[in-house]
Scaffold this motif. Structure first.
Motif, PDB file in Angstrom:
ATOM      1  N   SER A 161       0.861  -1.170   0.000  1.00 48.55           N
ATOM      2  CA  SER A 161       0.000   0.000   0.000  1.00 48.55           C
ATOM      3  C   SER A 161       0.900   1.223   0.000  1.00 48.55           C
ATOM      4  CB  SER A 161      -0.908   0.003   1.222  1.00 48.55           C
ATOM      5  OG  SER A 161      -0.146   0.203   2.378  1.00 48.55           O
ATOM      6  N   SER A 162       0.428   2.261  -0.642  1.00 43.19           N
ATOM      7  CA  SER A 162       1.296   3.416  -0.810  1.00 43.19           C
ATOM      8  C   SER A 162       1.468   4.166   0.500  1.00 43.19           C
ATOM      9  CB  SER A 162       0.711   4.337  -1.872  1.00 43.19           C
ATOM     10  OG  SER A 162      -0.593   4.701  -1.520  1.00 43.19           O
ATOM     11  N   VAL A 163       0.573   3.949   1.419  1.00 43.05           N
ATOM     12  CA  VAL A 163       0.628   4.672   2.679  1.00 43.05           C
ATOM     13  C   VAL A 163       0.486   3.672   3.828  1.00 43.05           C
ATOM     14  CG1 VAL A 163      -0.546   6.370   4.103  1.00 43.05           C
ATOM     15  CG2 VAL A 163      -0.369   6.726   1.650  1.00 43.05           C
ATOM     16  N   VAL A 164       1.345   3.809   4.802  1.00 44.25           N
ATOM     17  CA  VAL A 164       1.231   2.964   5.989  1.00 44.25           C
ATOM     18  C   VAL A 164       1.068   3.887   7.182  1.00 44.25           C
ATOM     19  CG1 VAL A 164       2.402   1.303   7.436  1.00 44.25           C
ATOM     20  CG2 VAL A 164       2.664   1.183   4.985  1.00 44.25           C
ATOM     21  N   SER A 165       0.078   3.614   7.981  1.00 48.50           N
ATOM     22  CA  SER A 165      -0.114   4.470   9.136  1.00 48.50           C
ATOM     23  C   SER A 165       0.882   4.096  10.218  1.00 48.50           C
ATOM     24  CB  SER A 165      -1.538   4.342   9.660  1.00 48.50           C
ATOM     25  OG  SER A 165      -1.684   3.117  10.305  1.00 48.50           O
ATOM     26  N   MET A 166       1.125   5.047  11.125  1.00 50.46           N
ATOM     27  CA  MET A 166       2.064   4.792  12.201  1.00 50.46           C
ATOM     28  C   MET A 166       1.591   3.650  13.084  1.00 50.46           C
ATOM     29  SD  MET A 166       4.847   6.533  12.478  1.00 50.46           S
ATOM     30  CE  MET A 166       5.418   7.448  13.882  1.00 50.46           C
ATOM     31  N   TYR A 167       0.290   3.550  13.266  1.00 53.63           N
ATOM     32  CA  TYR A 167      -0.247   2.470  14.106  1.00 53.63           C
ATOM     33  C   TYR A 167       0.161   1.118  13.541  1.00 53.63           C
ATOM     34  CZ  TYR A 167      -3.341   6.305  15.351  1.00 53.63           C
ATOM     35  OH  TYR A 167      -3.831   7.503  15.709  1.00 53.63           O
ATOM     36  N   GLU A 168      -0.016   1.002  12.227  1.00 54.80           N
ATOM     37  CA  GLU A 168       0.308  -0.274  11.585  1.00 54.80           C
ATOM     38  C   GLU A 168       1.799  -0.558  11.712  1.00 54.80           C
ATOM     39  OE1 GLU A 168      -2.442  -0.796   7.774  1.00 54.80           O
ATOM     40  OE2 GLU A 168      -1.650   1.212   8.028  1.00 54.80           O
ATOM     41  N   LEU A 169       2.602   0.458  11.407  1.00 51.81           N
ATOM     42  CA  LEU A 169       4.050   0.282  11.467  1.00 51.81           C
ATOM     43  C   LEU A 169       4.459  -0.121  12.874  1.00 51.81           C
ATOM     44  CD1 LEU A 169       6.790   0.583  10.047  1.00 51.81           C
ATOM     45  CD2 LEU A 169       6.896   2.875  10.984  1.00 51.81           C
ATOM     46  N   TYR A 170       3.866   0.574  13.840  1.00 52.34           N
ATOM     47  CA  TYR A 170       4.220   0.303  15.232  1.00 52.34           C
ATOM     48  C   TYR A 170       3.950  -1.151  15.589  1.00 52.34           C
ATOM     49  CZ  TYR A 170       4.181   0.554  20.297  1.00 52.34           C
ATOM     50  OH  TYR A 170       4.435   0.319  21.606  1.00 52.34           O
ATOM     51  N   SER A 173      -5.023   0.558  -2.339  1.00 55.36           N
ATOM     52  CA  SER A 173      -5.076  -0.228  -1.119  1.00 55.36           C
ATOM     53  C   SER A 173      -4.329   0.510  -0.032  1.00 55.36           C
ATOM     54  CB  SER A 173      -4.427  -1.585  -1.363  1.00 55.36           C
ATOM     55  OG  SER A 173      -3.136  -1.390  -1.843  1.00 55.36           O
ATOM     56  N   MET A 174      -5.046   1.210   0.767  1.00 53.13           N
ATOM     57  CA  MET A 174      -4.411   1.853   1.916  1.00 53.13           C
ATOM     58  C   MET A 174      -5.359   1.781   3.103  1.00 53.13           C
ATOM     59  SD  MET A 174      -4.564   5.869   0.957  1.00 53.13           S
ATOM     60  CE  MET A 174      -4.060   5.948  -0.724  1.00 53.13           C
ATOM     61  N   ASN A 175      -4.845   2.244   4.184  1.00 55.38           N
ATOM     62  CA  ASN A 175      -5.570   2.194   5.430  1.00 55.38           C
ATOM     63  C   ASN A 175      -6.958   2.808   5.292  1.00 55.38           C
ATOM     64  OD1 ASN A 175      -6.378   3.473   8.074  1.00 55.38           O
ATOM     65  ND2 ASN A 175      -4.691   2.162   8.691  1.00 55.38           N
ATOM     66  N   PHE A 176      -7.947   2.142   5.853  1.00 53.62           N
ATOM     67  CA  PHE A 176      -9.327   2.601   5.719  1.00 53.62           C
ATOM     68  C   PHE A 176      -9.513   3.997   6.299  1.00 53.62           C
ATOM     69  CE2 PHE A 176     -13.667   3.009   7.241  1.00 53.62           C
ATOM     70  CZ  PHE A 176     -14.379   2.618   6.135  1.00 53.62           C
ATOM     71  N   MET A 177      -8.889   4.226   7.441  1.00 53.57           N
ATOM     72  CA  MET A 177      -9.048   5.522   8.105  1.00 53.57           C
ATOM     73  C   MET A 177      -8.522   6.651   7.230  1.00 53.57           C
ATOM     74  SD  MET A 177      -8.163   4.976  12.040  1.00 53.57           S
ATOM     75  CE  MET A 177      -8.070   6.664  12.540  1.00 53.57           C
ATOM     76  N   ILE A 178      -7.346   6.418   6.652  1.00 47.61           N
ATOM     77  CA  ILE A 178      -6.734   7.453   5.819  1.00 47.61           C
ATOM     78  C   ILE A 178      -7.614   7.720   4.609  1.00 47.61           C
ATOM     79  CG2 ILE A 178      -4.701   8.071   4.491  1.00 47.61           C
ATOM     80  CD1 ILE A 178      -3.180   6.036   6.196  1.00 47.61           C
ATOM     81  N   LEU A 179      -8.053   6.616   3.996  1.00 43.20           N
ATOM     82  CA  LEU A 179      -8.854   6.742   2.792  1.00 43.20           C
ATOM     83  C   LEU A 179     -10.155   7.482   3.093  1.00 43.20           C
ATOM     84  CD1 LEU A 179      -8.483   5.810  -0.092  1.00 43.20           C
ATOM     85  CD2 LEU A 179      -9.884   3.838   0.427  1.00 43.20           C
ATOM     86  N   SER A 180     -10.805   7.082   4.160  1.00 44.36           N
ATOM     87  CA  SER A 180     -12.088   7.704   4.453  1.00 44.36           C
ATOM     88  C   SER A 180     -11.887   9.167   4.816  1.00 44.36           C
ATOM     89  CB  SER A 180     -12.806   6.927   5.553  1.00 44.36           C
ATOM     90  OG  SER A 180     -12.630   7.528   6.778  1.00 44.36           O
ATOM     91  N   SER A 181     -10.776   9.437   5.482  1.00 41.48           N
ATOM     92  CA  SER A 181     -10.494  10.825   5.820  1.00 41.48           C
ATOM     93  C   SER A 181     -10.275  11.661   4.566  1.00 41.48           C
ATOM     94  CB  SER A 181      -9.266  10.876   6.721  1.00 41.48           C
ATOM     95  OG  SER A 181      -8.599  12.084   6.584  1.00 41.48           O
ATOM     96  N   LEU A 226     -16.458   6.304 -11.454  1.00 38.03           N
ATOM     97  CA  LEU A 226     -17.416   5.341 -10.906  1.00 38.03           C
ATOM     98  C   LEU A 226     -18.734   6.049 -10.621  1.00 38.03           C
ATOM     99  CD1 LEU A 226     -15.037   3.577  -8.413  1.00 38.03           C
ATOM    100  CD2 LEU A 226     -15.839   2.698 -10.589  1.00 38.03           C
ATOM    101  N   ASP A 227     -19.780   5.272 -10.617  1.00 34.98           N
ATOM    102  CA  ASP A 227     -21.090   5.847 -10.357  1.00 34.98           C
ATOM    103  C   ASP A 227     -21.502   5.493  -8.943  1.00 34.98           C
ATOM    104  OD1 ASP A 227     -23.407   7.215 -10.819  1.00 34.98           O
ATOM    105  OD2 ASP A 227     -24.457   5.414 -11.497  1.00 34.98           O
ATOM    106  N   GLY A 228     -21.012   6.260  -8.007  1.00 34.11           N
ATOM    107  CA  GLY A 228     -21.384   6.022  -6.627  1.00 34.11           C
ATOM    108  C   GLY A 228     -20.549   4.921  -6.020  1.00 34.11           C
ATOM    109  N   VAL A 229     -19.717   5.267  -5.074  1.00 35.24           N
ATOM    110  CA  VAL A 229     -18.841   4.265  -4.492  1.00 35.24           C
ATOM    111  C   VAL A 229     -18.647   4.593  -3.013  1.00 35.24           C
ATOM    112  CG1 VAL A 229     -16.734   5.514  -5.093  1.00 35.24           C
ATOM    113  CG2 VAL A 229     -16.650   3.051  -4.813  1.00 35.24           C
ATOM    114  N   SER A 230     -18.585   3.544  -2.207  1.00 42.82           N
ATOM    115  CA  SER A 230     -18.348   3.752  -0.785  1.00 42.82           C
ATOM    116  C   SER A 230     -16.848   3.677  -0.519  1.00 42.82           C
ATOM    117  CB  SER A 230     -19.076   2.689   0.021  1.00 42.82           C
ATOM    118  OG  SER A 230     -18.518   1.437  -0.251  1.00 42.82           O
ATOM    119  N   VAL A 231     -16.466   4.015   0.690  1.00 38.43           N
ATOM    120  CA  VAL A 231     -15.035   3.972   1.030  1.00 38.43           C
ATOM    121  C   VAL A 231     -14.514   2.545   0.913  1.00 38.43           C
ATOM    122  CG1 VAL A 231     -13.345   4.427   2.810  1.00 38.43           C
ATOM    123  CG2 VAL A 231     -15.274   5.948   2.549  1.00 38.43           C
ATOM    124  N   LEU A 232     -15.345   1.608   1.321  1.00 39.72           N
ATOM    125  CA  LEU A 232     -14.934   0.202   1.232  1.00 39.72           C
ATOM    126  C   LEU A 232     -14.704  -0.206  -0.208  1.00 39.72           C
ATOM    127  CD1 LEU A 232     -16.941  -1.923   3.774  1.00 39.72           C
ATOM    128  CD2 LEU A 232     -14.502  -1.998   3.305  1.00 39.72           C
TER     129      LEU A 232
END
Lengths: 200, 572
Positions: free
Chosen positions: B420-429, B531-539, B516-522
């Protein structure tokens, strides 16, 4: 008027986010103005004078002297509810739209304290209505003659006019505006209710 | 003045700026160190840190010089160290450790001694000359007592024959790496890199230095002087910790020598040779004894191989049995009878196979864990707080630097940023601490270390992403005035490549949403390339929505995002 084509909704009406208040203020303003336009066009097309807060058309109210409203069967369909895409506006959002219309002078609550009574939708402004009636009277050579309210609203002569069958209370506000402008005089009967007007 | 040192070798660094480990374990690391040749400073090597491993002493510049050819990082083989001395320092002179180097080395540089076999000119018996003896002959060719005698007939070998043999065995060219054309070929992906690259441009794999350079020693710049001592190297400590370093170095040098001996089997060999053989070595008896010994050795070897073969056979039998059951199952798949029976059998068989696999995996994991453990152990020794440069987490700068390098290597080795292009600190930790297993780092330490990435010039950095933690459905029903109040300007720390910017990612996100015609964060998360952290993406999506780049549709299923058609809609 019965075989009128159904109202054609704009493409935006089928866009699901149109029914959710957008968090961005610029988008929301655009959304709001589109809703106002839609409501005006919808009411004009279906000749709806009063709309209930939930978006269904209301019939003429009981104080109307001629509640023999023959042509109008109130539909239960709400403009705020799109069956096709299964979306509807939340009440607080529709209220915001209607209040915006009031502040823009495009609508008026029948009773500001009781919204359930309905809201007048001015698809023409009162000014425009007044001018329209004045022009019609002038064009039909009825100046300086006394006309009853019934003659104007329901008369044979005005059958094709847009103000035909206008809501009573709304019609009176139009007349009052004309009086204010000095275009007409009101003739009242003995108990104070308006019996007719004379356009000068 | 430049001179060529035979002792120092170029040390290769990993992309994180740590020395590449060649099957060794780090013992200690010391910051603020300068190097001396004899009594004179090596001008370009006055500010660095020294890694002590069980095989080498590696000097690495603190300033992270990456240009090739410009004062290289140096490595010193512990085996070349003859003895060491400690000088405690006096007034303005810093404590120093003096390394007296092995003089032998400067004459016979980089000679790889090998066993030499020679044929007796009298009886043509093929004699073996062990490495140790070769060394002796090379160091003192004039001493006739070093030359061997034929083991069967006892005639001494002619000196010129032995010397010639040694020469040919020694001067065998070293197997070189593939260097084709102008570039370096990467070992991993075979990409031809520009010679100035230290890491492969394609896959980031560390490139081997030019093999030709390796053996020649390095040219070093020294203070103006004519009579420097070639065999003395001094390490000067500008900061504290010299005494501990001295102790560790001393034991490391001893251990390195001992290990070298055990590795080349010289200890046992010495024991055998010292024992006087009961059987006379000459004549027929000698010949008999030699053949008997050979027979014994070969029978031992055979026994071993037969045992291995038997093991293999039993495994093969198991496999064949397994395949037969599968076959019978396939054959009888039409007839339903005895199917359950077969299945049970197969299950049973598979279980044993899985067990074998399992044990292989566990041993693998254990060795991996051991490696990690030894890595973290020496790091732990740095953890002591120092008074001079205390970080936010209260640990010394050096510890944090070193931790940063390790974490960077961890990220690279685990290919975290490929998935994933982004890894959160929580995951890394959590991932990093899971890998460590023992002696975990605290969040503050990790934070400090990751913050260092930028100053250490890694191509991975920490970014702060504003975290929009507002619930969209709340937001849409609030009046605009309230909306701004309730906005929570939280931040989230993420790790990504240096060229990452949240705006470019947001733009890509926007492009995807627009198609896309209507898409959720998931749904977005399942989109390839996002493919990145859900929190980051949703933010990020929420931020886009707040900025009016996209529209939101709140359904029972949640928030769905659309291209902003409202803003550009024209009423006809």
């Amino acid at each position: 008027m019965d075989n009128k084509p159904p109202f054609t909704y704009p493409a935006l009406y089928d866009f699901p986010p149109f029914f959710t208040k957008q968090p961005n203020s610029q988008t929301w303003q655009s959304q709001l103005s589109n809703w106002v336009k839609l409501l005006l066009a919808y009411c004009k097309h279906n000749r709806i004078w009063i709309l209930s807060p939930d978006g269904t058309p209301l019939t003429a109210t009981s104080n109307d002297d001629d509640s023999d409203n023959e042509e109008f069967v109130p539909s239960t369909e709400s403009i705020f509810n799109n069956e096709k895409i299964q979306r509807s506006i939340k009440p607080d959002m529709s209220l915001e739209i209607l209040n915006t219309m009031v502040s823009q002078g495009k609508a008026k609550w029948k009773d500001p304290k009781n919204h359930k009574m309905g809201i007048y939708i001015y698809w023409y402004s009162l000014e425009a209505w007044a001018d329209m009636i004045y022009d019609w009277i002038e064009n039909t050579g009825q100046q300086n003659s006394v006309l009853t309210i019934y003659e104007i609203r329901k008369g044979e002569l005005g059958h094709n006019q847009e103000f035909h069958n206008m809501d009573m209370d709304m019609f009176i506000s139009v007349l009052e505006l004309m009086v204010k402008k000095g275009q007409a005089q009101l003739i009242r009967d003995e108990d104070g209710s308006i019996a007719g007007i004379k356009v000068v | 003045m430049y001179y060529n040192s035979k002792y120092f070798k170029k040390a290769e660094l990993s992309s994180s700026g740590r020395p590449v480990q060649l099957g060794e374990t780090d013992i200690l690391i010391q910051d603020g160190v300068g190097l001396y040749q004899g009594n004179y400073k090596l001008i370009t090597h006055q500010d660095g840190r020294v890694y002590l491993s069980d095989k080498r002493l590696v000097y690495v510049h603190n300033s992270h010089i990456t240009k090739p050819g410009e004062s290289p990082n140096l490595a010193l083989d512990l085996l070349d160290v003859d003895s060491i001395e400690y000088y405690a320092g006096f007034l303005k002179s810093s404590p120093k450790i003096t390394l007296h180097m092995n003089k032998l080395k400067s004459h016979v540089t980089n000679v790889i001694l090998q066993d030499v076999s020679w044929a007796c000119p009298i009886c043509y018996f093929a004699n073996e000359l062990p490495k140790a003896q070769v060394g002796k002959i090379v160091s003192a060719p004039g001493n006739a007592s070093n030359f061997p005698k034929c083991r069967t007939c006892g005639v001494p070998a002619p000196a010129e024959l032995i010397l010639r043999l040694i020469e040919t065995s020694v001067s065998k060219p070293h197997e070189s790496h593939t260097v084709t054309g102008k570039g370096f070929q990467c070992d991993k992906c075979t990409f031809l890199n520009h010679p100035s690259m230290t890491n492969c441009e394609m896959c980031g794999h560390l490139l081997k230095e030019h093999p030709g350079v390796e053996d020649q020693g390095v040219n070093l710049q020294i203070e103006e002087s004519t009579d420097f001592d070639e065999f003395t190297i001094k390490i000067s400590f500008h900061k504290s910790g010299s005494k501990i370093f001295f102790d560790k170095l001393e034991s490391a040098v001893e251990m390195a020598k001992w290990n070298k001996l055990t590795e080349s089997d010289r200890i046992n060999r010495g024991v055998i040779n010292d024992e006087p053989p009961s059987v006379p070595q000459l004549g027929i008896h000698g010949l008999q004894a030699v053949t008997m010994k050979k027979n014994l050795e070969s029978s031992n070897l055979l026994n071993d191989s037969i045992q291995d073969l038997e093991n293999l056979m039993s495994k093969a039998k198991q496999l064949i049995g397994l395949s037969e059951t599968y076959q019978s199952l396939l054959m009888s798949s039409r007839s339903q009878t005895s199917k359950i029976d077969d299945n049970l059998k197969i299950l049973k068989e598979s279980k044993t196979t899985i067990k074998i696999l399992d044990s292989i995996i566990t041993t693998n994991e254990i060795s991996q864990a051991q490696k990690d453990k030894s890595k973290s152990n020496y790091l732990w020794s740095l953890r002591k707080p120092s008074v001079t440069d205390v970080n936010r987490s209260g640990y010394s700068e050096l510890y944090i630097d070193e931790l940063a390098r390790q974490i960077y290597e961890f990220i690279m080795n685990e290919n975290l940023l490929d998935r994933s292009s982004v890894v959160s600190m929580y995951e890394l930790y959590s991932m990093y601490n899971t890998a460590r297993g023992l002696s975990l780092v605290s969040p503050l330490e990790l934070y400090d270390a990751v913050k260092k990435f930028e100053t250490l010039r890694f191509n991975v950095r920490m970014f702060e992403i504003p975290l929009v933690s507002v619930n969209l459905s709340d937001l849409t029903s609030l009046s605009p005035a309230k909306k701004t109040e309730s906005r929570n300007d939280g931040k989230m720390y993420v790790i990504s490549r240096s060229d990452f910017s949240s705006s470019s990612t947001a733009n890509r996100l926007l492009e995807i949403i627009n198609t896309l015609d209507g898409v959720s964060v998931l749904g977005l998360q399942n989109h390839p390339g996002l493919s990145m952290n859900f929190m980051i993406l949703s933010s990020m999506v929420t931020q886009l929505c707040m900025d009016g780049k996209v529209c939101v549709d709140i359904r029972l299923e949640g928030a769905f995002f659309y291209k902003n058609e409202i803003l550009e809609f024209e009423w006809d």
